[in-house]
Write a protein that holds these residues in place. Sequence first.
Motif, PDB file in Angstrom:
ATOM      1  N   UNK A 180       0.910  13.440  14.602  1.00 45.73           N
ATOM      2  CA  UNK A 180       0.481  12.291  15.410  1.00 45.73           C
ATOM      3  C   UNK A 180      -0.425  11.333  14.638  1.00 45.73           C
ATOM      4  N   UNK A 181      -0.842  11.740  13.436  1.00 43.60           N
ATOM      5  CA  UNK A 181      -1.746  10.914  12.631  1.00 43.60           C
ATOM      6  C   UNK A 181      -0.922  10.022  11.700  1.00 43.60           C
ATOM      7  N   UNK A 182      -0.914   8.727  11.970  1.00 42.64           N
ATOM      8  CA  UNK A 182      -0.177   7.781  11.136  1.00 42.64           C
ATOM      9  C   UNK A 182      -1.045   7.326   9.973  1.00 42.64           C
ATOM     10  N   UNK A 183      -0.444   7.250   8.794  1.00 46.48           N
ATOM     11  CA  UNK A 183      -1.164   6.837   7.592  1.00 46.48           C
ATOM     12  C   UNK A 183      -0.654   5.474   7.136  1.00 46.48           C
ATOM     13  N   UNK A 184      -1.581   4.561   6.869  1.00 45.12           N
ATOM     14  CA  UNK A 184      -1.213   3.199   6.470  1.00 45.12           C
ATOM     15  C   UNK A 184      -0.753   3.159   5.020  1.00 45.12           C
ATOM     16  N   UNK A 185       0.164   2.271   4.762  1.00 47.46           N
ATOM     17  CA  UNK A 185       0.596   2.003   3.389  1.00 47.46           C
ATOM     18  C   UNK A 185      -0.358   0.971   2.800  1.00 47.46           C
ATOM     19  N   UNK A 186      -1.175   1.399   1.860  1.00 45.71           N
ATOM     20  CA  UNK A 186      -2.176   0.492   1.277  1.00 45.71           C
ATOM     21  C   UNK A 186      -1.690  -0.162  -0.010  1.00 45.71           C
ATOM     22  N   UNK A 187      -0.438   0.104  -0.373  1.00 44.62           N
ATOM     23  CA  UNK A 187       0.128  -0.561  -1.553  1.00 44.62           C
ATOM     24  C   UNK A 187       0.408  -2.014  -1.180  1.00 44.62           C
ATOM     25  N   UNK A 188      -0.114  -2.902  -1.979  1.00 47.66           N
ATOM     26  CA  UNK A 188      -0.033  -4.330  -1.663  1.00 47.66           C
ATOM     27  C   UNK A 188       0.508  -5.058  -2.889  1.00 47.66           C
ATOM     28  N   UNK A 189       1.621  -5.752  -2.724  1.00 50.59           N
ATOM     29  CA  UNK A 189       2.315  -6.304  -3.885  1.00 50.59           C
ATOM     30  C   UNK A 189       1.996  -7.773  -4.162  1.00 50.59           C
ATOM     31  N   UNK A 190       1.381  -8.469  -3.197  1.00 49.43           N
ATOM     32  CA  UNK A 190       1.088  -9.885  -3.423  1.00 49.43           C
ATOM     33  C   UNK A 190      -0.121 -10.023  -4.346  1.00 49.43           C
ATOM     34  N   UNK A 191      -0.263 -11.190  -4.920  1.00 53.67           N
ATOM     35  CA  UNK A 191      -1.399 -11.436  -5.808  1.00 53.67           C
ATOM     36  C   UNK A 191      -2.030 -12.781  -5.443  1.00 53.67           C
ATOM     37  N   UNK A 192      -3.324 -12.832  -5.186  1.00 56.09           N
ATOM     38  CA  UNK A 192      -4.223 -11.668  -5.200  1.00 56.09           C
ATOM     39  C   UNK A 192      -4.090 -10.836  -3.926  1.00 56.09           C
ATOM     40  N   UNK A 193      -4.491  -9.566  -4.008  1.00 57.90           N
ATOM     41  CA  UNK A 193      -4.539  -8.696  -2.843  1.00 57.90           C
ATOM     42  C   UNK A 193      -5.849  -8.969  -2.118  1.00 57.90           C
ATOM     43  N   UNK A 194      -5.745  -9.492  -0.889  1.00 55.61           N
ATOM     44  CA  UNK A 194      -6.933  -9.846  -0.105  1.00 55.61           C
ATOM     45  C   UNK A 194      -7.145  -8.784   0.971  1.00 55.61           C
ATOM     46  N   UNK A 195      -8.277  -8.095   0.901  1.00 57.21           N
ATOM     47  CA  UNK A 195      -8.595  -7.009   1.837  1.00 57.21           C
ATOM     48  C   UNK A 195      -9.858  -7.383   2.597  1.00 57.21           C
ATOM     49  N   UNK A 196      -9.766  -7.367   3.933  1.00 56.27           N
ATOM     50  CA  UNK A 196     -10.872  -7.778   4.792  1.00 56.27           C
ATOM     51  C   UNK A 196     -11.305  -6.591   5.653  1.00 56.27           C
ATOM     52  N   UNK A 197     -12.612  -6.332   5.670  1.00 53.41           N
ATOM     53  CA  UNK A 197     -13.154  -5.281   6.524  1.00 53.41           C
ATOM     54  C   UNK A 197     -13.906  -5.909   7.688  1.00 53.41           C
ATOM     55  N   UNK A 198     -13.516  -5.533   8.913  1.00 56.64           N
ATOM     56  CA  UNK A 198     -14.204  -5.991  10.120  1.00 56.64           C
ATOM     57  C   UNK A 198     -14.669  -4.769  10.901  1.00 56.64           C
TER      58      UNK A 198
END
Length: 409
Positions: A180-198
Amino acid sequence: MAVSSASEVPVIMRGESYEDCVEKIRKIYGRDYYIIKKEEVAPEGLFGFLKRKQYAVTYAVIPPSVQRTASSSAAVSSAMDFAEEKRKILEANKNFSNPQMKLVLDEIRSLRRDLDEKTAAVQNDEHPTIVRLEELLRKNEFTPTYIKNISDKIRKEYSLDDLNDFDTVQKTVVDWIGQSIRIADTVYLSSPQVIVLVGPTGVGKTTSVAKLAARYIVDRGTVDATVQRVRIITTDSYRIGGKEQLETYGGVMHIPVSMAESTDDMQKLLKLYSKDVDVILVDTTGHSPKDYEGLAKMRKVLDFKGIQTQVFLTVSASTKVSDLRIIMQQYEIFGYDALIVTKMDETDCIGSIISIVDEKNKALAYFTTGQRVPRDIEKANPVRMLIQLSDFKIDREHIDRKFSSQSLG
Protein backbone atom coordinates in the motif's frame (compact mmCIF):
# COMPACT_ATOMS: atom_id res chain seq x y z
CA MET A 1 -35.31 -21.02 22.76
CA ALA A 2 -37.10 -22.70 25.66
CA VAL A 3 -39.61 -20.65 27.68
CA SER A 4 -38.45 -20.21 31.25
CA SER A 5 -40.68 -20.69 34.26
CA ALA A 6 -40.84 -17.99 36.93
CA SER A 7 -38.42 -19.80 39.22
CA GLU A 8 -35.62 -20.26 36.65
CA VAL A 9 -32.60 -18.03 36.07
CA PRO A 10 -32.77 -15.24 33.49
CA VAL A 11 -32.87 -16.13 29.81
CA ILE A 12 -31.72 -14.45 26.58
CA MET A 13 -33.92 -13.43 23.67
CA ARG A 14 -32.18 -12.76 20.33
CA GLY A 15 -33.52 -10.64 17.51
CA GLU A 16 -32.65 -8.30 14.64
CA SER A 17 -32.95 -5.28 16.95
CA TYR A 18 -33.65 -4.39 20.57
CA GLU A 19 -37.28 -3.62 19.69
CA ASP A 20 -37.60 -6.99 17.97
CA CYS A 21 -36.40 -8.76 21.13
CA VAL A 22 -38.84 -6.83 23.35
CA GLU A 23 -41.74 -7.61 21.02
CA LYS A 24 -40.98 -11.34 21.17
CA ILE A 25 -40.81 -11.29 24.99
CA ARG A 26 -44.09 -9.37 25.27
CA LYS A 27 -45.88 -11.90 23.07
CA ILE A 28 -45.05 -14.55 25.67
CA TYR A 29 -45.20 -12.67 29.02
CA GLY A 30 -46.97 -9.39 28.37
CA ARG A 31 -45.38 -6.96 30.84
CA ASP A 32 -44.62 -9.55 33.52
CA TYR A 33 -40.86 -9.43 33.03
CA TYR A 34 -37.93 -7.09 33.56
CA ILE A 35 -34.84 -6.54 31.44
CA ILE A 36 -31.43 -7.14 32.96
CA LYS A 37 -29.14 -6.44 30.01
CA LYS A 38 -29.27 -5.51 26.34
CA GLU A 39 -26.30 -5.74 23.95
CA GLU A 40 -25.26 -6.07 20.33
CA VAL A 41 -23.85 -9.54 19.62
CA ALA A 42 -22.47 -11.54 16.71
CA PRO A 43 -24.83 -14.12 15.15
CA GLU A 44 -24.47 -17.67 16.38
CA GLY A 45 -23.06 -20.51 14.31
CA LEU A 46 -19.82 -21.45 12.60
CA PHE A 47 -20.05 -18.67 10.03
CA GLY A 48 -21.64 -16.12 12.34
CA PHE A 49 -18.94 -13.55 11.69
CA LEU A 50 -20.11 -13.33 8.07
CA LYS A 51 -23.66 -12.35 9.06
CA ARG A 52 -25.16 -9.11 10.30
CA LYS A 53 -24.92 -8.28 13.99
CA GLN A 54 -27.90 -9.16 16.21
CA TYR A 55 -29.20 -7.96 19.56
CA ALA A 56 -29.53 -10.05 22.70
CA VAL A 57 -31.79 -9.08 25.61
CA THR A 58 -31.29 -10.83 28.94
CA TYR A 59 -34.51 -10.80 31.00
CA ALA A 60 -36.26 -12.51 33.93
CA VAL A 61 -39.95 -13.29 34.41
CA ILE A 62 -41.70 -11.74 37.40
CA PRO A 63 -43.13 -14.52 39.65
CA PRO A 64 -46.95 -14.52 40.04
CA SER A 65 -46.80 -13.36 43.69
CA VAL A 66 -44.74 -10.35 42.69
CA GLN A 67 -47.04 -9.71 39.72
CA ARG A 68 -50.05 -9.36 42.08
CA THR A 69 -48.18 -6.92 44.31
CA ALA A 70 -46.93 -4.92 41.41
CA SER A 71 -50.31 -4.77 39.65
CA SER A 72 -51.80 -2.83 42.56
CA SER A 73 -49.02 -0.31 42.47
CA ALA A 74 -48.45 2.61 40.14
CA ALA A 75 -44.85 1.41 39.94
CA VAL A 76 -45.61 -0.84 36.99
CA SER A 77 -47.86 1.47 35.06
CA SER A 78 -47.63 1.39 31.28
CA ALA A 79 -45.81 4.70 31.30
CA MET A 80 -42.84 3.31 33.27
CA ASP A 81 -39.70 2.61 31.26
CA PHE A 82 -38.01 -0.76 31.48
CA ALA A 83 -35.00 0.36 33.52
CA GLU A 84 -37.18 1.91 36.23
CA GLU A 85 -39.44 -1.14 36.27
CA LYS A 86 -36.48 -3.45 36.90
CA ARG A 87 -35.04 -1.24 39.64
CA LYS A 88 -38.28 -0.97 41.57
CA ILE A 89 -39.03 -4.68 41.37
CA LEU A 90 -35.58 -5.55 42.70
CA GLU A 91 -35.90 -2.91 45.43
CA ALA A 92 -39.32 -4.17 46.49
CA ASN A 93 -38.06 -7.70 46.82
CA LYS A 94 -34.61 -7.30 48.31
CA ASN A 95 -36.01 -8.32 51.72
CA PHE A 96 -38.55 -10.76 50.38
CA SER A 97 -39.20 -13.44 53.00
CA ASN A 98 -39.71 -16.30 50.54
CA PRO A 99 -36.43 -18.31 50.56
CA GLN A 100 -37.00 -19.48 47.00
CA MET A 101 -37.38 -15.88 45.79
CA LYS A 102 -34.17 -14.90 47.55
CA LEU A 103 -32.33 -17.67 45.72
CA VAL A 104 -33.74 -16.48 42.40
CA LEU A 105 -32.70 -12.87 43.03
CA ASP A 106 -29.24 -13.90 44.21
CA GLU A 107 -28.85 -15.96 41.05
CA ILE A 108 -29.91 -12.99 38.95
CA ARG A 109 -27.31 -10.75 40.56
CA SER A 110 -24.60 -13.39 40.11
CA LEU A 111 -25.51 -13.87 36.47
CA ARG A 112 -25.48 -10.10 35.93
CA ARG A 113 -21.91 -9.92 37.23
CA ASP A 114 -20.85 -12.81 35.00
CA LEU A 115 -22.44 -11.18 31.97
CA ASP A 116 -20.67 -7.89 32.65
CA GLU A 117 -17.33 -9.65 32.82
CA LYS A 118 -17.94 -11.52 29.58
CA THR A 119 -19.45 -8.65 27.59
CA ALA A 120 -16.38 -8.16 25.40
CA ALA A 121 -16.28 -11.84 24.49
CA VAL A 122 -20.02 -11.96 23.79
CA GLN A 123 -19.92 -8.85 21.61
CA ASN A 124 -16.93 -9.94 19.57
CA ASP A 125 -17.24 -13.36 17.99
CA GLU A 126 -14.29 -12.55 15.71
CA HIS A 127 -11.50 -15.04 15.05
CA PRO A 128 -8.61 -14.50 17.53
CA THR A 129 -6.10 -13.99 14.71
CA ILE A 130 -8.10 -11.08 13.28
CA VAL A 131 -8.63 -9.59 16.75
CA ARG A 132 -4.92 -9.78 17.50
CA LEU A 133 -3.88 -8.23 14.19
CA GLU A 134 -6.41 -5.41 14.60
CA GLU A 135 -4.90 -4.69 18.02
CA LEU A 136 -1.40 -4.53 16.47
CA LEU A 137 -2.62 -2.15 13.77
CA ARG A 138 -4.31 0.10 16.33
CA LYS A 139 -1.15 0.15 18.45
CA ASN A 140 0.75 1.42 15.39
CA GLU A 141 -1.92 4.14 14.94
CA PHE A 142 -3.37 2.97 11.64
CA THR A 143 -6.72 4.59 10.93
CA PRO A 144 -9.99 2.68 11.53
CA THR A 145 -10.68 2.66 7.78
CA TYR A 146 -7.27 1.16 6.98
CA ILE A 147 -7.72 -1.48 9.69
CA LYS A 148 -11.18 -2.39 8.40
CA ASN A 149 -9.84 -2.80 4.88
CA ILE A 150 -7.12 -5.14 6.14
CA SER A 151 -9.61 -7.15 8.23
CA ASP A 152 -12.01 -7.49 5.30
CA LYS A 153 -9.17 -8.66 3.11
CA ILE A 154 -8.14 -11.29 5.68
CA ARG A 155 -11.69 -12.67 5.82
CA LYS A 156 -11.83 -12.80 2.05
CA GLU A 157 -8.44 -14.46 1.53
CA TYR A 158 -8.30 -16.93 4.45
CA SER A 159 -10.51 -19.84 5.47
CA LEU A 160 -11.30 -20.47 9.14
CA ASP A 161 -8.71 -23.25 9.26
CA ASP A 162 -6.03 -21.07 7.67
CA LEU A 163 -6.72 -18.29 10.18
CA ASN A 164 -5.38 -20.55 12.92
CA ASP A 165 -1.86 -20.01 11.53
CA PHE A 166 -1.25 -16.54 13.00
CA ASP A 167 2.35 -16.18 11.78
CA THR A 168 1.39 -16.83 8.16
CA VAL A 169 -1.52 -14.36 8.24
CA GLN A 170 0.66 -11.76 9.98
CA LYS A 171 3.33 -12.14 7.28
CA THR A 172 0.69 -11.55 4.61
CA VAL A 173 -0.64 -8.46 6.41
CA VAL A 174 2.89 -7.00 6.53
CA ASP A 175 3.13 -7.61 2.76
CA TRP A 176 -0.19 -5.85 2.21
CA ILE A 177 0.98 -2.86 4.24
CA GLY A 178 4.16 -2.69 2.17
CA GLN A 179 2.19 -2.93 -1.07
CA SER A 180 0.00 0.00 0.00
CA ILE A 181 3.06 2.27 0.23
CA ARG A 182 3.62 4.05 -3.09
CA ILE A 183 7.13 5.28 -3.86
CA ALA A 184 7.70 8.36 -6.03
CA ASP A 185 9.98 8.32 -9.03
CA THR A 186 12.53 11.02 -8.22
CA VAL A 187 14.45 10.61 -11.47
CA TYR A 188 14.07 13.88 -13.31
CA LEU A 189 15.28 14.25 -16.89
CA SER A 190 14.67 17.94 -17.60
CA SER A 191 17.40 20.51 -17.13
CA PRO A 192 17.55 22.23 -14.79
CA GLN A 193 15.81 19.94 -12.30
CA VAL A 194 13.69 22.26 -10.14
CA ILE A 195 12.69 20.80 -6.76
CA VAL A 196 10.38 22.74 -4.43
CA LEU A 197 9.70 21.88 -0.78
CA VAL A 198 6.46 23.14 0.79
CA GLY A 199 4.85 22.41 4.13
CA PRO A 200 3.88 23.76 7.54
CA THR A 201 6.27 25.38 9.98
CA GLY A 202 8.67 23.34 12.05
CA VAL A 203 8.77 20.16 9.94
CA GLY A 204 12.39 20.55 8.78
CA LYS A 205 12.12 21.90 5.22
CA THR A 206 15.32 23.95 5.37
CA THR A 207 17.41 21.08 6.71
CA SER A 208 15.85 18.77 4.12
CA VAL A 209 16.82 21.18 1.32
CA ALA A 210 20.42 21.12 2.55
CA LYS A 211 20.38 17.31 2.73
CA LEU A 212 19.03 17.03 -0.82
CA ALA A 213 21.67 19.46 -2.07
CA ALA A 214 24.36 17.32 -0.45
CA ARG A 215 22.94 14.17 -2.09
CA TYR A 216 23.41 15.72 -5.51
CA ILE A 217 27.01 16.77 -5.00
CA VAL A 218 28.28 14.02 -2.72
CA ASP A 219 28.25 10.28 -3.41
CA ARG A 220 29.43 8.11 -0.50
CA GLY A 221 31.86 10.72 0.72
CA THR A 222 33.26 11.74 -2.65
CA VAL A 223 32.17 14.43 -5.08
CA ASP A 224 29.95 13.09 -7.85
CA ALA A 225 31.43 14.51 -11.04
CA THR A 226 28.18 14.04 -13.00
CA VAL A 227 26.15 16.48 -10.89
CA GLN A 228 27.98 19.42 -9.35
CA ARG A 229 26.06 22.49 -10.38
CA VAL A 230 23.48 23.01 -7.63
CA ARG A 231 21.76 26.23 -6.54
CA ILE A 232 19.44 26.98 -3.62
CA ILE A 233 16.66 29.57 -3.64
CA THR A 234 14.70 30.47 -0.51
CA THR A 235 11.43 32.38 -0.26
CA ASP A 236 11.55 32.37 3.55
CA SER A 237 12.16 35.99 4.51
CA TYR A 238 10.00 35.74 7.65
CA ARG A 239 11.79 33.19 9.81
CA ILE A 240 14.65 34.74 11.73
CA GLY A 241 17.92 33.13 10.73
CA GLY A 242 16.33 30.97 8.01
CA LYS A 243 18.38 32.35 5.12
CA GLU A 244 21.51 32.46 7.27
CA GLN A 245 21.07 28.79 8.13
CA LEU A 246 20.90 27.87 4.45
CA GLU A 247 23.88 30.08 3.65
CA THR A 248 25.88 28.25 6.31
CA TYR A 249 25.04 24.90 4.72
CA GLY A 250 25.64 26.34 1.25
CA GLY A 251 29.02 27.72 2.27
CA VAL A 252 30.21 24.33 3.46
CA MET A 253 29.09 22.73 0.17
CA HIS A 254 30.11 25.69 -2.02
CA ILE A 255 26.51 26.18 -3.17
CA PRO A 256 25.20 29.75 -3.76
CA VAL A 257 21.98 30.66 -1.88
CA SER A 258 19.61 33.34 -3.23
CA MET A 259 16.46 35.01 -1.90
CA ALA A 260 13.21 35.33 -3.92
CA GLU A 261 10.52 37.45 -2.26
CA SER A 262 8.27 37.85 -5.30
CA THR A 263 7.26 36.17 -8.53
CA ASP A 264 9.58 38.51 -10.44
CA ASP A 265 12.52 37.58 -8.20
CA MET A 266 11.85 33.90 -8.80
CA GLN A 267 11.60 34.32 -12.57
CA LYS A 268 14.86 36.28 -12.75
CA LEU A 269 16.74 33.64 -10.75
CA LEU A 270 15.34 30.75 -12.78
CA LYS A 271 16.31 32.53 -15.98
CA LEU A 272 19.79 33.18 -14.60
CA TYR A 273 20.31 29.53 -13.67
CA SER A 274 18.50 27.88 -16.58
CA LYS A 275 21.52 27.25 -18.80
CA ASP A 276 24.41 26.31 -16.56
CA VAL A 277 22.79 24.69 -13.49
CA ASP A 278 21.74 21.06 -13.08
CA VAL A 279 19.60 21.25 -9.94
CA ILE A 280 17.69 24.14 -8.33
CA LEU A 281 16.33 23.51 -4.83
CA VAL A 282 13.64 25.89 -3.54
CA ASP A 283 13.01 26.31 0.19
CA THR A 284 9.73 28.01 1.13
CA THR A 285 8.11 29.77 4.06
CA GLY A 286 6.26 27.49 6.46
CA HIS A 287 2.55 28.23 6.77
CA SER A 288 -0.20 26.80 8.92
CA PRO A 289 -2.75 24.99 6.71
CA LYS A 290 -5.30 27.46 8.09
CA ASP A 291 -3.27 30.47 6.91
CA TYR A 292 -5.18 30.79 3.65
CA GLU A 293 -3.82 34.24 2.82
CA GLY A 294 -0.22 33.17 3.40
CA LEU A 295 -0.66 30.04 1.29
CA ALA A 296 -2.20 32.06 -1.53
CA LYS A 297 0.69 34.55 -1.52
CA MET A 298 3.27 31.79 -1.56
CA ARG A 299 1.46 30.06 -4.42
CA LYS A 300 1.79 33.26 -6.40
CA VAL A 301 5.56 33.45 -5.75
CA LEU A 302 5.87 29.82 -6.87
CA ASP A 303 4.23 30.47 -10.23
CA PHE A 304 7.00 29.12 -12.43
CA LYS A 305 5.19 30.03 -15.67
CA GLY A 306 5.62 26.84 -17.65
CA ILE A 307 8.83 25.60 -16.03
CA GLN A 308 8.48 21.95 -15.04
CA THR A 309 9.03 21.33 -11.32
CA GLN A 310 8.87 18.62 -8.70
CA VAL A 311 6.99 19.76 -5.61
CA PHE A 312 7.37 17.77 -2.38
CA LEU A 313 5.07 18.29 0.59
CA THR A 314 7.17 18.01 3.74
CA VAL A 315 5.50 16.63 6.88
CA SER A 316 6.67 15.28 10.22
CA ALA A 317 6.26 11.54 10.88
CA SER A 318 4.66 12.31 14.24
CA THR A 319 1.83 14.43 12.80
CA LYS A 320 -1.53 13.17 14.05
CA VAL A 321 -4.08 11.84 11.59
CA SER A 322 -6.57 14.73 11.70
CA ASP A 323 -3.84 17.34 11.17
CA LEU A 324 -2.23 15.31 8.38
CA ARG A 325 -5.50 15.19 6.47
CA ILE A 326 -5.91 18.96 6.71
CA ILE A 327 -2.30 19.66 5.71
CA MET A 328 -2.47 17.41 2.67
CA GLN A 329 -5.78 18.91 1.61
CA GLN A 330 -4.77 22.57 2.01
CA TYR A 331 -1.41 22.14 0.26
CA GLU A 332 -3.05 20.60 -2.81
CA ILE A 333 -2.97 24.10 -4.35
CA PHE A 334 0.76 23.58 -4.96
CA GLY A 335 0.16 20.39 -6.96
CA TYR A 336 2.71 18.42 -4.94
CA ASP A 337 4.02 15.23 -6.52
CA ALA A 338 4.91 13.29 -3.36
CA LEU A 339 5.81 13.62 0.33
CA ILE A 340 9.03 13.96 2.26
CA VAL A 341 8.49 12.48 5.72
CA THR A 342 10.81 14.05 8.29
CA LYS A 343 11.76 13.08 11.85
CA MET A 344 11.21 9.37 11.29
CA ASP A 345 13.51 8.80 14.26
CA GLU A 346 11.19 10.69 16.62
CA THR A 347 8.23 8.29 16.55
CA ASP A 348 7.52 4.58 16.91
CA CYS A 349 4.09 4.78 15.27
CA ILE A 350 4.06 5.37 11.53
CA GLY A 351 0.64 3.85 10.85
CA SER A 352 -0.98 7.27 10.55
CA ILE A 353 1.41 8.27 7.74
CA ILE A 354 0.90 4.98 5.87
CA SER A 355 -2.89 5.18 6.30
CA ILE A 356 -3.40 8.76 5.14
CA VAL A 357 -0.94 8.57 2.25
CA ASP A 358 -2.81 5.47 1.08
CA GLU A 359 -6.17 7.18 1.64
CA LYS A 360 -5.08 10.23 -0.40
CA ASN A 361 -3.38 8.05 -3.06
CA LYS A 362 -0.07 9.87 -2.66
CA ALA A 363 3.52 8.64 -2.99
CA LEU A 364 6.55 9.01 -0.72
CA ALA A 365 9.81 10.50 -1.97
CA TYR A 366 12.28 10.74 0.93
CA PHE A 367 12.63 10.08 4.66
CA THR A 368 14.78 12.05 7.07
CA THR A 369 15.99 10.54 10.32
CA GLY A 370 17.97 13.24 12.14
CA GLN A 371 19.70 16.60 11.82
CA ARG A 372 23.00 15.54 10.27
CA VAL A 373 23.72 16.88 6.79
CA PRO A 374 24.07 15.05 4.46
CA ARG A 375 23.69 11.70 6.24
CA ASP A 376 20.19 11.63 7.69
CA ILE A 377 18.15 11.42 4.49
CA GLU A 378 17.25 8.43 2.36
CA LYS A 379 15.12 7.56 -0.62
CA ALA A 380 11.72 6.39 0.56
CA ASN A 381 11.16 2.64 0.46
CA PRO A 382 8.58 0.26 1.99
CA VAL A 383 11.19 -1.74 3.92
CA ARG A 384 12.20 1.28 5.99
CA MET A 385 8.60 1.75 7.13
CA LEU A 386 7.85 -1.93 7.70
CA ILE A 387 10.81 -2.47 10.03
CA GLN A 388 9.52 0.42 12.13
CA LEU A 389 6.20 -1.32 12.88
CA SER A 390 5.89 -2.03 16.59
CA ASP A 391 5.32 -5.62 17.79
CA PHE A 392 4.91 -7.07 14.30
CA LYS A 393 7.15 -10.04 13.53
CA ILE A 394 9.08 -8.87 10.47
CA ASP A 395 10.79 -11.34 8.15
CA ARG A 396 13.56 -8.97 7.02
CA GLU A 397 14.95 -11.28 4.37
CA HIS A 398 11.50 -11.76 2.88
CA ILE A 399 10.57 -8.06 2.70
CA ASP A 400 14.01 -7.11 1.39
CA ARG A 401 13.52 -9.57 -1.43
CA LYS A 402 9.86 -8.65 -2.06
CA PHE A 403 10.42 -4.89 -2.16
CA SER A 404 13.94 -4.91 -3.61
CA SER A 405 12.88 -2.90 -6.65
CA GLN A 406 11.81 -0.08 -4.32
CA SER A 407 14.81 -0.23 -2.01
CA LEU A 408 17.06 2.67 -1.17
CA GLY A 409 18.51 4.22 -4.28
